[in-house]
Design a protein around this motif. Structure first.
Motif, mmCIF file in Angstrom:
data_model
loop_
_atom_site.group_PDB
_atom_site.id
_atom_site.type_symbol
_atom_site.label_atom_id
_atom_site.label_comp_id
_atom_site.label_asym_id
_atom_site.label_seq_id
_atom_site.Cartn_x
_atom_site.Cartn_y
_atom_site.Cartn_z
ATOM 1 N N LEU A 27 0.841 -1.252 0.036
ATOM 2 C CA LEU A 27 -0.045 0.000 0.322
ATOM 3 C C LEU A 27 0.942 1.274 0.045
ATOM 4 O O LEU A 27 1.843 1.348 0.728
ATOM 5 N N GLY A 28 0.676 2.178 -0.863
ATOM 6 C CA GLY A 28 1.367 3.509 -0.817
ATOM 7 C C GLY A 28 0.224 4.581 -0.657
ATOM 8 O O GLY A 28 -0.690 4.583 -1.030
ATOM 9 N N PHE A 29 0.837 5.573 0.368
ATOM 10 C CA PHE A 29 0.045 6.703 0.627
ATOM 11 C C PHE A 29 0.846 7.832 1.149
ATOM 12 O O PHE A 29 1.964 7.763 1.421
ATOM 13 N N ARG A 30 0.275 9.230 1.036
ATOM 14 C CA ARG A 30 0.999 10.151 1.373
ATOM 15 C C ARG A 30 1.226 10.373 2.528
ATOM 16 O O ARG A 30 0.475 10.147 3.382
ATOM 17 N N ASP A 31 2.534 10.846 2.969
ATOM 18 C CA ASP A 31 3.013 11.316 4.451
ATOM 19 C C ASP A 31 2.180 12.351 4.895
ATOM 20 O O ASP A 31 1.955 13.170 4.227
ATOM 21 N N ILE A 32 1.700 12.205 6.069
ATOM 22 C CA ILE A 32 0.859 13.352 6.724
ATOM 23 C C ILE A 32 1.621 14.590 7.086
ATOM 24 O O ILE A 32 1.116 15.476 7.569
ATOM 25 N N ASP A 33 3.050 14.282 7.340
ATOM 26 C CA ASP A 33 4.111 15.349 7.552
ATOM 27 C C ASP A 33 5.220 15.168 6.252
ATOM 28 O O ASP A 33 6.360 14.964 6.675
#
Length: 115
Positions: A27-33
């Motif tokens: 799974l790939g997702f954008r870092d929140i920071d």
């Protein structure tokens, strides 16, 4: 390893995330920071706490993480300019979530050495 980490909850969709990649294994997702204009985390769906916990049978899984990250960089058209891939291990290595993950950073000039 606990399957109750932040990333395990994202994988199970118990916590929202901006998902940019998903296949059977990763799974790939954008870092929140984010630390760069592009900062995406690629995590295996199999729970592995640290790089030191990877077993020989996990080699293909780690390769799939790298392949997902490089494919994303090419698809988003920043691969030609360059990017950085980082995996941290434990506290002194900067690991804050104990579920292995690969940081893909791009969209700006990276400096060396990192922090």
């Amino acid at each position: 390893m606990s399957d109750d980490t932040l990333f395990a909850k994202i994988i199970r969709r118990e916590i929202p995330a901006e998902i940019v990649h998903e296949d059977e294994h990763v799974l790939g997702f954008r870092d929140i920071d984010p630390k760069a204009p592009v900062h995406v985390l690629f995590v295996p769906k199999k729970a592995v706490a640290t790089l030191d916990d990877i077993q020989p049978e996990d080699a293909e899984l780690v390769g799939r993480m790298v392949l997902a990250a490089t494919a994303y960089a090419r698809a988003q058209e920043f691969a030609r300019d360059g990017y950085r891939v980082v995996m941290n291990c434990r506290e002194h290595g900067g690991q804050s979530v104990y579920h292995i993950h690969l940081h893909l950073l791009g969209g700006r000039q990276m400096t060396w050495p990192p922090g």
